[in-house]
Design a protein around this motif. Structure first.
Motif, PDB file in Angstrom:
ATOM      1  N   THR A  86       0.819  -1.272  -0.087  1.00  0.00           N
ATOM      2  CA  THR A  86       0.159  -0.143   0.176  1.00  0.00           C
ATOM      3  C   THR A  86       1.025   1.179   0.103  1.00  0.00           C
ATOM      4  OG1 THR A  86       0.044   0.244   2.414  1.00  0.00           O
ATOM      5  CG2 THR A  86      -1.724  -1.285   1.552  1.00  0.00           C
ATOM      6  N   PHE A  87       0.484   2.454  -0.406  1.00  0.00           N
ATOM      7  CA  PHE A  87       0.992   3.733  -0.027  1.00  0.00           C
ATOM      8  C   PHE A  87       1.447   3.810   1.479  1.00  0.00           C
ATOM      9  CE2 PHE A  87      -1.303   5.964  -3.608  1.00  0.00           C
ATOM     10  CZ  PHE A  87      -0.233   5.750  -4.527  1.00  0.00           C
ATOM     11  N   ALA A  88       2.877   4.079   1.402  1.00  0.00           N
ATOM     12  CA  ALA A  88       3.227   4.232   2.972  1.00  0.00           C
ATOM     13  C   ALA A  88       2.707   5.548   3.735  1.00  0.00           C
ATOM     14  CB  ALA A  88       4.824   4.501   2.795  1.00  0.00           C
ATOM     15  N   ALA A  89       3.113   5.536   5.099  1.00  0.00           N
ATOM     16  CA  ALA A  89       2.522   6.715   5.726  1.00  0.00           C
ATOM     17  C   ALA A  89       2.578   8.029   5.072  1.00  0.00           C
ATOM     18  CB  ALA A  89       2.885   6.429   7.314  1.00  0.00           C
ATOM     19  N   GLY A 116       4.429  -0.080   8.430  1.00  0.00           N
ATOM     20  CA  GLY A 116       4.574  -1.176   8.553  1.00  0.00           C
ATOM     21  C   GLY A 116       3.828  -1.977   9.418  1.00  0.00           C
ATOM     22  N   PRO A 117       4.079  -1.530  10.840  1.00  0.00           N
ATOM     23  CA  PRO A 117       3.108  -2.141  11.929  1.00  0.00           C
ATOM     24  C   PRO A 117       1.642  -1.892  11.895  1.00  0.00           C
ATOM     25  CG  PRO A 117       4.962  -0.843  12.840  1.00  0.00           C
ATOM     26  CD  PRO A 117       4.959  -0.563  11.510  1.00  0.00           C
ATOM     27  N   GLY A 118       1.172  -0.930  11.013  1.00  0.00           N
ATOM     28  CA  GLY A 118      -0.263  -0.202  10.610  1.00  0.00           C
ATOM     29  C   GLY A 118      -0.866  -1.588   9.848  1.00  0.00           C
ATOM     30  N   ARG A 145      10.034  -0.852   3.114  1.00  0.00           N
ATOM     31  CA  ARG A 145       9.511   0.290   2.406  1.00  0.00           C
ATOM     32  C   ARG A 145      10.284   0.134   0.966  1.00  0.00           C
ATOM     33  NH1 ARG A 145       8.186   5.444   4.323  1.00  0.00           N
ATOM     34  NH2 ARG A 145       9.263   6.436   2.781  1.00  0.00           N
ATOM     35  N   ASP A 146       9.490   0.606   0.054  1.00  0.00           N
ATOM     36  CA  ASP A 146       9.985   0.485  -1.323  1.00  0.00           C
ATOM     37  C   ASP A 146       9.362   1.878  -2.217  1.00  0.00           C
ATOM     38  OD1 ASP A 146      11.440  -1.067  -3.282  1.00  0.00           O
ATOM     39  OD2 ASP A 146       9.580  -0.671  -4.660  1.00  0.00           O
ATOM     40  N   ALA A 147      10.296   2.344  -2.955  1.00  0.00           N
ATOM     41  CA  ALA A 147       9.713   3.590  -3.731  1.00  0.00           C
ATOM     42  C   ALA A 147       9.284   3.216  -5.189  1.00  0.00           C
ATOM     43  CB  ALA A 147      10.910   4.399  -3.953  1.00  0.00           C
ATOM     44  N   THR A 186       4.653   0.674   1.441  1.00  0.00           N
ATOM     45  CA  THR A 186       4.958  -0.097   2.625  1.00  0.00           C
ATOM     46  C   THR A 186       4.436  -1.657   2.030  1.00  0.00           C
ATOM     47  OG1 THR A 186       4.259   1.263   4.182  1.00  0.00           O
ATOM     48  CG2 THR A 186       4.267  -0.931   4.872  1.00  0.00           C
ATOM     49  N   TRP A 187       5.518  -2.522   1.922  1.00  0.00           N
ATOM     50  CA  TRP A 187       5.260  -3.885   1.687  1.00  0.00           C
ATOM     51  C   TRP A 187       5.157  -4.813   2.862  1.00  0.00           C
ATOM     52  CZ3 TRP A 187       4.764  -6.230  -3.381  1.00  0.00           C
ATOM     53  CH2 TRP A 187       4.851  -5.436  -4.157  1.00  0.00           C
ATOM     54  N   VAL A 188       4.442  -5.759   2.762  1.00  0.00           N
ATOM     55  CA  VAL A 188       4.455  -6.945   3.877  1.00  0.00           C
ATOM     56  C   VAL A 188       4.212  -8.074   3.259  1.00  0.00           C
ATOM     57  CG1 VAL A 188       3.561  -5.378   5.745  1.00  0.00           C
ATOM     58  CG2 VAL A 188       2.038  -6.785   4.756  1.00  0.00           C
ATOM     59  N   VAL A 189       5.169  -9.064   3.667  1.00  0.00           N
ATOM     60  CA  VAL A 189       5.066 -10.475   3.502  1.00  0.00           C
ATOM     61  C   VAL A 189       4.607 -11.138   4.760  1.00  0.00           C
ATOM     62  CG1 VAL A 189       5.973 -12.668   2.504  1.00  0.00           C
ATOM     63  CG2 VAL A 189       6.458 -10.478   1.761  1.00  0.00           C
ATOM     64  N   MET A 190       3.397 -11.820   4.844  1.00  0.00           N
ATOM     65  CA  MET A 190       2.962 -12.660   5.988  1.00  0.00           C
ATOM     66  C   MET A 190       2.413 -14.104   5.594  1.00  0.00           C
ATOM     67  SD  MET A 190       0.712  -9.212   7.585  1.00  0.00           S
ATOM     68  CE  MET A 190       0.521 -10.078   9.251  1.00  0.00           C
TER      69      MET A 190
END
Ligand SMILES: C[S@@+](CC[C@H](N)C(=O)[O-])C[C@H]1O[C@@H](n2cnc3c(N)ncnc32)[C@H](O)[C@@H]1O
Length: 221
Positions: free
Chosen positions: A163-166, A182-184, A200-202, A214-218
Protein backbone atom coordinates in the motif's frame (compact mmCIF):
# COMPACT_ATOMS: atom_id res chain seq x y z
CA UNK A 1 -20.03 28.73 9.38
CA UNK A 2 -20.81 25.60 11.41
CA UNK A 3 -23.91 25.07 9.32
CA UNK A 4 -21.88 25.28 6.13
CA UNK A 5 -19.32 22.80 7.45
CA UNK A 6 -22.11 20.35 8.36
CA UNK A 7 -23.73 20.78 4.95
CA UNK A 8 -20.49 20.16 3.13
CA UNK A 9 -19.82 17.04 5.24
CA UNK A 10 -23.31 15.77 4.40
CA UNK A 11 -22.62 16.47 0.72
CA UNK A 12 -19.33 14.55 0.95
CA UNK A 13 -21.15 11.62 2.62
CA UNK A 14 -23.70 11.57 -0.19
CA UNK A 15 -20.93 11.68 -2.78
CA UNK A 16 -19.17 8.77 -1.02
CA UNK A 17 -22.33 6.68 -0.95
CA UNK A 18 -22.97 7.48 -4.63
CA UNK A 19 -19.48 6.37 -5.61
CA UNK A 20 -19.55 3.48 -8.05
CA UNK A 21 -16.16 1.74 -8.01
CA UNK A 22 -17.00 -0.47 -11.01
CA UNK A 23 -17.80 2.57 -13.17
CA UNK A 24 -14.82 4.54 -11.88
CA UNK A 25 -12.21 1.86 -12.56
CA UNK A 26 -13.86 0.77 -15.80
CA UNK A 27 -13.55 4.33 -17.07
CA UNK A 28 -9.92 4.64 -15.88
CA UNK A 29 -8.81 1.65 -17.94
CA UNK A 30 -11.00 2.61 -20.90
CA UNK A 31 -9.62 6.15 -21.12
CA UNK A 32 -5.97 5.83 -20.02
CA UNK A 33 -3.25 3.86 -21.82
CA UNK A 34 -2.11 1.18 -19.39
CA UNK A 35 1.49 2.45 -19.44
CA UNK A 36 0.36 5.96 -18.41
CA UNK A 37 -1.48 5.17 -15.16
CA UNK A 38 0.51 6.32 -12.12
CA UNK A 39 0.93 2.75 -10.83
CA UNK A 40 2.36 1.43 -14.13
CA UNK A 41 5.63 -0.46 -13.95
CA UNK A 42 7.18 -2.29 -16.90
CA UNK A 43 8.53 -4.95 -14.56
CA UNK A 44 6.90 -5.90 -11.25
CA UNK A 45 10.27 -5.76 -9.47
CA UNK A 46 9.04 -5.44 -5.88
CA UNK A 47 6.40 -8.16 -6.32
CA UNK A 48 9.03 -10.57 -7.67
CA UNK A 49 11.33 -9.64 -4.76
CA UNK A 50 8.49 -10.36 -2.30
CA UNK A 51 7.88 -13.79 -3.88
CA UNK A 52 11.61 -14.52 -3.65
CA UNK A 53 11.74 -13.45 0.02
CA UNK A 54 8.98 -15.92 0.81
CA UNK A 55 10.67 -18.63 -1.26
CA UNK A 56 7.56 -19.13 -3.39
CA UNK A 57 8.22 -21.77 -6.09
CA UNK A 58 7.17 -20.99 -9.71
CA UNK A 59 4.41 -23.61 -9.62
CA UNK A 60 2.60 -22.05 -6.65
CA UNK A 61 -1.09 -21.21 -7.02
CA UNK A 62 -1.29 -17.43 -6.92
CA UNK A 63 -4.16 -14.95 -6.94
CA UNK A 64 -3.42 -11.32 -7.75
CA UNK A 65 -6.28 -9.15 -6.44
CA UNK A 66 -6.75 -5.71 -7.95
CA UNK A 67 -4.45 -6.95 -10.70
CA UNK A 68 -5.56 -4.31 -13.19
CA UNK A 69 -3.45 -4.61 -16.33
CA UNK A 70 -0.28 -5.40 -14.38
CA UNK A 71 2.53 -7.27 -16.12
CA UNK A 72 2.92 -9.60 -13.12
CA UNK A 73 0.99 -12.38 -14.90
CA UNK A 74 3.33 -12.61 -17.88
CA UNK A 75 6.40 -12.44 -15.65
CA UNK A 76 5.01 -15.36 -13.63
CA UNK A 77 4.05 -17.31 -16.77
CA UNK A 78 7.61 -16.76 -18.07
CA UNK A 79 8.87 -18.31 -14.82
CA UNK A 80 6.73 -21.40 -15.29
CA UNK A 81 3.57 -20.54 -13.36
CA UNK A 82 0.65 -22.85 -14.16
CA UNK A 83 -2.01 -21.80 -11.63
CA UNK A 84 -2.69 -18.06 -11.84
CA UNK A 85 -5.88 -16.19 -11.05
CA UNK A 86 -6.37 -12.44 -11.36
CA UNK A 87 -9.25 -10.50 -9.81
CA UNK A 88 -10.30 -6.96 -10.60
CA UNK A 89 -13.43 -4.85 -10.44
CA UNK A 90 -12.65 -3.44 -13.92
CA UNK A 91 -13.30 -5.76 -16.86
CA UNK A 92 -11.66 -3.16 -19.12
CA UNK A 93 -8.31 -3.74 -17.35
CA UNK A 94 -8.41 -7.39 -18.36
CA UNK A 95 -9.19 -6.57 -22.01
CA UNK A 96 -5.78 -4.83 -22.12
CA UNK A 97 -3.96 -7.69 -20.39
CA UNK A 98 -5.63 -10.37 -22.52
CA UNK A 99 -4.74 -8.53 -25.73
CA UNK A 100 -1.13 -8.25 -24.57
CA UNK A 101 -0.92 -11.94 -23.61
CA UNK A 102 -2.54 -13.25 -26.79
CA UNK A 103 -2.97 -17.06 -26.76
CA UNK A 104 -1.29 -17.26 -23.33
CA UNK A 105 -4.34 -15.51 -21.83
CA UNK A 106 -6.08 -18.89 -21.69
CA UNK A 107 -3.55 -19.99 -19.06
CA UNK A 108 -4.95 -17.46 -16.57
CA UNK A 109 -8.24 -17.46 -14.67
CA UNK A 110 -9.76 -13.96 -15.09
CA UNK A 111 -12.29 -13.00 -12.41
CA UNK A 112 -14.17 -9.70 -12.60
CA UNK A 113 -15.32 -9.05 -9.04
CA UNK A 114 -15.32 -6.60 -6.17
CA UNK A 115 -12.86 -8.32 -3.88
CA UNK A 116 -14.68 -7.02 -0.79
CA UNK A 117 -17.71 -9.11 -1.81
CA UNK A 118 -15.85 -11.96 -3.54
CA UNK A 119 -16.38 -15.45 -2.17
CA UNK A 120 -13.59 -17.59 -3.69
CA UNK A 121 -14.48 -21.25 -4.17
CA UNK A 122 -10.92 -22.49 -3.81
CA UNK A 123 -7.70 -21.66 -1.99
CA UNK A 124 -4.34 -20.39 -3.26
CA UNK A 125 -0.76 -20.66 -2.00
CA UNK A 126 -0.25 -16.91 -2.42
CA UNK A 127 -2.55 -13.89 -2.22
CA UNK A 128 -0.87 -10.86 -3.87
CA UNK A 129 -2.16 -7.30 -3.78
CA UNK A 130 -0.20 -4.30 -5.04
CA UNK A 131 -2.09 -1.06 -4.44
CA UNK A 132 -5.69 -2.20 -4.00
CA UNK A 133 -6.03 -2.45 -0.21
CA UNK A 134 -5.26 1.23 0.41
CA UNK A 135 -8.47 2.21 -1.45
CA UNK A 136 -10.56 0.44 1.20
CA UNK A 137 -11.18 3.44 3.47
CA UNK A 138 -14.38 2.02 5.00
CA UNK A 139 -13.84 -0.60 7.77
CA UNK A 140 -16.67 -2.73 6.33
CA UNK A 141 -14.78 -2.95 3.01
CA UNK A 142 -11.67 -4.14 4.83
CA UNK A 143 -13.75 -6.75 6.69
CA UNK A 144 -15.09 -7.98 3.33
CA UNK A 145 -11.56 -8.12 1.93
CA UNK A 146 -10.35 -10.17 4.92
CA UNK A 147 -13.32 -12.54 4.56
CA UNK A 148 -12.30 -13.23 0.94
CA UNK A 149 -8.65 -13.58 1.98
CA UNK A 150 -9.57 -16.10 4.69
CA UNK A 151 -11.57 -18.22 2.23
CA UNK A 152 -8.77 -18.09 -0.34
CA UNK A 153 -5.93 -19.19 1.95
CA UNK A 154 -5.16 -22.08 4.27
CA UNK A 155 -2.57 -22.36 7.09
CA UNK A 156 0.89 -21.99 5.56
CA UNK A 157 -0.44 -19.75 2.76
CA UNK A 158 1.29 -16.47 1.94
CA UNK A 159 -0.04 -12.94 1.91
CA UNK A 160 1.80 -10.21 0.01
CA UNK A 161 0.30 -6.72 0.27
CA UNK A 162 1.67 -3.34 -0.79
CA UNK A 163 0.00 0.00 0.00
CA UNK A 164 1.06 3.63 -0.02
CA UNK A 165 3.34 4.26 2.96
CA UNK A 166 2.32 6.58 5.82
CA UNK A 167 4.13 9.42 4.01
CA UNK A 168 2.88 8.35 0.57
CA UNK A 169 0.32 10.13 -1.62
CA UNK A 170 -3.04 10.94 -0.02
CA UNK A 171 -4.96 10.15 -3.19
CA UNK A 172 -4.64 7.90 -6.21
CA UNK A 173 -6.75 7.88 -9.37
CA UNK A 174 -8.72 10.79 -7.86
CA UNK A 175 -9.71 8.68 -4.84
CA UNK A 176 -8.72 9.05 -1.18
CA UNK A 177 -6.52 6.29 0.20
CA UNK A 178 -5.68 4.97 3.65
CA UNK A 179 -1.92 4.98 4.13
CA UNK A 180 0.04 2.49 6.25
CA UNK A 181 3.37 2.14 7.96
CA UNK A 182 4.65 -1.40 8.47
CA UNK A 183 3.11 -2.08 11.91
CA UNK A 184 -0.20 -0.57 10.77
CA UNK A 185 -0.41 -2.82 7.72
CA UNK A 186 0.63 -5.91 9.68
CA UNK A 187 -2.08 -5.12 12.25
CA UNK A 188 -4.75 -5.31 9.51
CA UNK A 189 -4.01 -9.02 9.05
CA UNK A 190 -2.37 -10.26 12.24
CA UNK A 191 -5.45 -12.07 13.50
CA UNK A 192 -4.70 -14.87 11.02
CA UNK A 193 -1.25 -14.07 9.60
CA UNK A 194 2.25 -13.67 11.06
CA UNK A 195 4.65 -11.10 9.63
CA UNK A 196 7.58 -12.57 7.70
CA UNK A 197 9.02 -9.42 6.07
CA UNK A 198 8.06 -5.74 6.17
CA UNK A 199 9.84 -3.04 4.17
CA UNK A 200 9.54 0.25 2.32
CA UNK A 201 9.93 0.58 -1.39
CA UNK A 202 9.77 3.50 -3.79
CA UNK A 203 7.73 3.39 -6.99
CA UNK A 204 8.55 5.88 -9.75
CA UNK A 205 5.38 6.78 -11.66
CA UNK A 206 5.49 7.33 -15.45
CA UNK A 207 5.52 11.10 -14.76
CA UNK A 208 8.59 10.68 -12.53
CA UNK A 209 6.88 11.10 -9.14
CA UNK A 210 8.33 8.96 -6.37
CA UNK A 211 5.66 7.14 -4.35
CA UNK A 212 6.74 5.44 -1.09
CA UNK A 213 5.07 2.08 -0.49
CA UNK A 214 4.86 -0.25 2.50
CA UNK A 215 5.23 -3.92 1.63
CA UNK A 216 4.41 -6.85 3.90
CA UNK A 217 4.87 -10.58 3.45
CA UNK A 218 2.90 -12.59 6.01
CA UNK A 219 2.14 -16.27 6.51
CA UNK A 220 -1.16 -17.77 7.61
CA UNK A 221 -1.13 -19.57 10.94
C1 LIG B 1 -3.70 1.27 -8.33
S1 LIG B 1 -4.36 -0.03 -9.28
C2 LIG B 1 -3.12 -1.30 -9.11
C3 LIG B 1 -3.19 -2.30 -10.23
C4 LIG B 1 -2.15 -3.45 -10.16
N1 LIG B 1 -2.21 -4.15 -8.90
C5 LIG B 1 -0.75 -2.95 -10.41
O1 LIG B 1 0.07 -3.01 -9.50
O2 LIG B 1 -0.49 -2.50 -11.54
C6 LIG B 1 -5.67 -0.62 -8.23
C7 LIG B 1 -6.49 -1.71 -8.88
O3 LIG B 1 -7.44 -2.20 -7.96
C8 LIG B 1 -8.67 -2.40 -8.63
N2 LIG B 1 -9.72 -2.31 -7.61
C9 LIG B 1 -10.06 -1.23 -6.88
N3 LIG B 1 -11.03 -1.54 -6.00
C10 LIG B 1 -11.29 -2.87 -6.18
C11 LIG B 1 -12.18 -3.78 -5.56
N4 LIG B 1 -12.98 -3.41 -4.56
N5 LIG B 1 -12.18 -5.06 -5.99
C12 LIG B 1 -11.37 -5.46 -7.01
N6 LIG B 1 -10.50 -4.63 -7.63
C13 LIG B 1 -10.47 -3.35 -7.22
C14 LIG B 1 -8.72 -1.30 -9.69
O4 LIG B 1 -9.58 -1.59 -10.76
C15 LIG B 1 -7.26 -1.25 -10.10
O5 LIG B 1 -6.99 -2.14 -11.17
Amino acid sequence: MRRLATDSKAAADIRASDFDATKHWGRVYRTTPDDSVSWYEPEPRASLEALALAGIPPGAALVDVGAGSSRLVEHLLDRGATDLCVVDIAATAFETSRARLGPRATQVDWVVADVTAWRPERSFDVWHDRALFHFLTDPAQRDGYRAALRRATVPGGWLIVATFAADGPERCSGLPVRRYDGPGLVAEFDEDFTAHDVWRDAHRSPSGTIQPFTWVVMRRR
